[in-house]
Design a protein around this motif. Structure first.
Motif, PDB file in Angstrom:
ATOM      1  N   LEU A  58     104.791 -21.681  14.542  1.00 25.83           N
ATOM      2  CA  LEU A  58     104.257 -20.646  15.423  1.00 25.83           C
ATOM      3  C   LEU A  58     103.050 -21.158  16.207  1.00 25.83           C
ATOM      4  CD1 LEU A  58     104.502 -17.535  13.056  1.00 25.83           C
ATOM      5  CD2 LEU A  58     106.100 -18.246  14.856  1.00 25.83           C
ATOM      6  N   ASP A  59     102.237 -22.003  15.589  1.00 30.74           N
ATOM      7  CA  ASP A  59     101.099 -22.602  16.296  1.00 30.74           C
ATOM      8  C   ASP A  59     101.571 -23.379  17.520  1.00 30.74           C
ATOM      9  OD1 ASP A  59      99.118 -21.635  14.624  1.00 30.74           O
ATOM     10  OD2 ASP A  59      99.101 -23.407  13.347  1.00 30.74           O
ATOM     11  N   GLY A  60     102.670 -24.111  17.348  1.00 34.69           N
ATOM     12  CA  GLY A  60     103.212 -24.897  18.457  1.00 34.69           C
ATOM     13  C   GLY A  60     103.633 -24.001  19.603  1.00 34.69           C
ATOM     14  N   LEU A  61     104.210 -22.858  19.285  1.00 37.21           N
ATOM     15  CA  LEU A  61     104.617 -21.911  20.320  1.00 37.21           C
ATOM     16  C   LEU A  61     103.401 -21.378  21.074  1.00 37.21           C
ATOM     17  CD1 LEU A  61     107.287 -19.291  20.479  1.00 37.21           C
ATOM     18  CD2 LEU A  61     104.955 -18.403  20.469  1.00 37.21           C
ATOM     19  N   VAL A  62     102.373 -20.966  20.338  1.00 38.41           N
ATOM     20  CA  VAL A  62     101.185 -20.383  20.973  1.00 38.41           C
ATOM     21  C   VAL A  62     100.492 -21.399  21.881  1.00 38.41           C
ATOM     22  CG1 VAL A  62      98.907 -19.366  20.546  1.00 38.41           C
ATOM     23  CG2 VAL A  62     100.853 -18.697  19.132  1.00 38.41           C
ATOM     24  N   ARG A  63     100.463 -22.659  21.462  1.00 34.45           N
ATOM     25  CA  ARG A  63      99.798 -23.687  22.277  1.00 34.45           C
ATOM     26  C   ARG A  63     100.460 -23.858  23.639  1.00 34.45           C
ATOM     27  NH1 ARG A  63      99.463 -26.563  17.377  1.00 34.45           N
ATOM     28  NH2 ARG A  63     101.333 -27.782  17.893  1.00 34.45           N
ATOM     29  N   HIS A  64     101.725 -23.476  23.754  1.00 33.97           N
ATOM     30  CA  HIS A  64     102.453 -23.692  25.005  1.00 33.97           C
ATOM     31  C   HIS A  64     102.648 -22.412  25.817  1.00 33.97           C
ATOM     32  CE1 HIS A  64     103.451 -27.432  22.826  1.00 33.97           C
ATOM     33  NE2 HIS A  64     103.475 -27.945  24.033  1.00 33.97           N
ATOM     34  N   ILE A  65     101.951 -21.336  25.442  1.00 35.63           N
ATOM     35  CA  ILE A  65     101.988 -20.124  26.273  1.00 35.63           C
ATOM     36  C   ILE A  65     101.242 -20.398  27.574  1.00 35.63           C
ATOM     37  CG2 ILE A  65     101.200 -17.739  26.499  1.00 35.63           C
ATOM     38  CD1 ILE A  65     101.649 -17.374  23.527  1.00 35.63           C
ATOM     39  N   GLU A  66     101.841 -20.045  28.700  1.00 30.84           N
ATOM     40  CA  GLU A  66     101.239 -20.265  30.018  1.00 30.84           C
ATOM     41  C   GLU A  66     100.723 -18.919  30.542  1.00 30.84           C
ATOM     42  OE1 GLU A  66     104.485 -21.977  32.169  1.00 30.84           O
ATOM     43  OE2 GLU A  66     104.224 -23.959  31.248  1.00 30.84           O
ATOM     44  N   TRP A  67      99.509 -18.587  30.154  1.00 27.73           N
ATOM     45  CA  TRP A  67      98.975 -17.272  30.476  1.00 27.73           C
ATOM     46  C   TRP A  67      98.873 -17.036  31.974  1.00 27.73           C
ATOM     47  CZ3 TRP A  67      99.486 -13.948  26.924  1.00 27.73           C
ATOM     48  CH2 TRP A  67      99.278 -14.259  25.585  1.00 27.73           C
ATOM     49  N   GLU A  68      98.699 -18.073  32.755  1.00 29.35           N
ATOM     50  CA  GLU A  68      98.584 -17.891  34.201  1.00 29.35           C
ATOM     51  C   GLU A  68      99.869 -17.316  34.811  1.00 29.35           C
ATOM     52  OE1 GLU A  68      99.781 -22.156  33.331  1.00 29.35           O
ATOM     53  OE2 GLU A  68      98.325 -20.688  32.582  1.00 29.35           O
ATOM     54  N   ASN A  69     100.983 -17.439  34.084  1.00 30.76           N
ATOM     55  CA  ASN A  69     102.256 -16.874  34.564  1.00 30.76           C
ATOM     56  C   ASN A  69     102.557 -15.492  33.989  1.00 30.76           C
ATOM     57  OD1 ASN A  69     102.913 -19.099  36.160  1.00 30.76           O
ATOM     58  ND2 ASN A  69     103.921 -20.162  34.457  1.00 30.76           N
ATOM     59  N   ALA A  70     101.741 -15.032  33.052  1.00 29.61           N
ATOM     60  CA  ALA A  70     101.987 -13.743  32.404  1.00 29.61           C
ATOM     61  C   ALA A  70     101.980 -12.626  33.446  1.00 29.61           C
ATOM     62  CB  ALA A  70     100.938 -13.476  31.330  1.00 29.61           C
ATOM     63  N   GLY A  71     102.987 -11.782  33.418  1.00 33.32           N
ATOM     64  CA  GLY A  71     103.085 -10.696  34.379  1.00 33.32           C
ATOM     65  C   GLY A  71     103.803 -11.073  35.651  1.00 33.32           C
ATOM     66  N   ARG A  72     104.135 -12.378  35.793  1.00 31.87           N
ATOM     67  CA  ARG A  72     104.812 -12.823  37.010  1.00 31.87           C
ATOM     68  C   ARG A  72     106.139 -13.513  36.725  1.00 31.87           C
ATOM     69  NH1 ARG A  72      99.454 -14.612  38.789  1.00 31.87           N
ATOM     70  NH2 ARG A  72     100.006 -16.750  38.241  1.00 31.87           N
ATOM     71  N   ALA A  73     106.170 -14.315  35.666  1.00 33.90           N
ATOM     72  CA  ALA A  73     107.360 -15.118  35.397  1.00 33.90           C
ATOM     73  C   ALA A  73     107.390 -15.468  33.912  1.00 33.90           C
ATOM     74  CB  ALA A  73     107.331 -16.390  36.248  1.00 33.90           C
ATOM     75  N   ARG A  74     108.279 -16.378  33.560  1.00 36.76           N
ATOM     76  CA  ARG A  74     108.388 -16.849  32.179  1.00 36.76           C
ATOM     77  C   ARG A  74     107.053 -17.481  31.767  1.00 36.76           C
ATOM     78  NH1 ARG A  74     109.740 -21.795  29.522  1.00 36.76           N
ATOM     79  NH2 ARG A  74     111.018 -21.449  27.662  1.00 36.76           N
ATOM     80  N   PHE A  75     106.525 -17.057  30.628  1.00 41.38           N
ATOM     81  CA  PHE A  75     105.246 -17.622  30.201  1.00 41.38           C
ATOM     82  C   PHE A  75     105.197 -17.968  28.712  1.00 41.38           C
ATOM     83  CE2 PHE A  75     104.860 -13.106  29.580  1.00 41.38           C
ATOM     84  CZ  PHE A  75     103.963 -12.882  28.551  1.00 41.38           C
ATOM     85  N   VAL A  76     106.198 -17.556  27.948  1.00 34.27           N
ATOM     86  CA  VAL A  76     106.252 -17.861  26.517  1.00 34.27           C
ATOM     87  C   VAL A  76     107.472 -18.755  26.258  1.00 34.27           C
ATOM     88  CG1 VAL A  76     106.344 -16.910  24.182  1.00 34.27           C
ATOM     89  CG2 VAL A  76     105.238 -15.601  26.013  1.00 34.27           C
ATOM     90  N   PRO A  77     107.302 -19.871  25.529  1.00 33.65           N
ATOM     91  CA  PRO A  77     108.422 -20.798  25.292  1.00 33.65           C
ATOM     92  C   PRO A  77     109.399 -20.291  24.232  1.00 33.65           C
ATOM     93  CG  PRO A  77     106.475 -21.617  24.181  1.00 33.65           C
ATOM     94  CD  PRO A  77     106.041 -20.391  24.972  1.00 33.65           C
TER      95      PRO A  77
END
Length: 200
Positions: free
Chosen positions: A70-89
């Motif tokens: 789960l840590d690996g997943l959180v490290r790759h969240i792209e918050w700048e895309n949140a609300g616009r496009a895919r942002f969670v791996p």
């Protein structure tokens, strides 16, 4: 870091991997509740004191492996895309767990999936909250409290993951990723409208 410290870290990492691999092998062979710490250290060929230098018990070993994923997943969240496009791996997480579906089935037989998802939700929510809070430094606050947003995100992800695994993975990881984002992006778009406006 000195060469001696690096060598020690590598040794510790190899030990943790050996113990984790041993537990996975044993879970595939027999029920989780019948596995003992002695079984694990015998399979991994490490000493009892070495095991307890890293873990409290077999549950700690089991859950630390899950938390590392789960840590690996959180490290790759792209918050700048949140609300616009895919942002969670999501696809990457699902792809990884697809390879271990037989292991998940063994956990179902051992009735350990409730522990997996209960601890996973708490841990993932806290980790995502820390990550989002750091990203929001010097930015306007969302229209919803950060703990609410992060609990929603973690809950949605793990609920979809459990459904997918329990139904023998009827869709590809990529399709599950699409469905996840179709569900969560509108909510984040609404919550982060002030944040997005400040970035333009």
């Amino acid at each position: 870091m000195t060469a001696e410290h690096k060598k020690s870290d590598r040794r510790a990492s190899r030990t943790r991997h050996s113990l984790s691999d041993a537990l996975v092998e044993l879970i595939l062979e027999k029920r989780y509740d019948s596995i003992t710490v002695q079984n694990v250290i015998d399979r991994a060929d490490v000493g009892r004191s070495t095991f307890y230098a890293h873990y409290r018990d077999k549950d700690d070993l089991f859950l630390q492996g899950w938390q590392a994923l789960l840590d690996g997943l959180v490290r790759h969240i792209e918050w700048e895309n949140a609300g616009r496009a895919r942002f969670v791996p999501v696809a990457e997480l699902f792809q990884h767990l697809q390879e271990f579906h037989h292991f998940y089935k063994a956990l179902v037989r051992s009735r350990k999936t409730a522990l997996l998802f209960k601890t996973g939700l708490s841990y993932l929510s806290e980790s995502i909250e820390t990550s989002l809070t750091q990203w929001l430094i010097d930015k306007p606050q969302p229209s919803l409290p950060v703990p609410v947003l992060t609990n929603y995100l973690a809950s949605e992800m793990l609920a979809l993951l459990k459904w997918w695994l329990d139904h023998n993975m009827p869709h590809t990881p990529e399709r599950m990723d699409e469905m996840f984002h179709q569900l969560v992006v509108p909510g984040f778009r609404s919550a982060l409208v002030g944040v997005e406006a400040s970035a333009t």
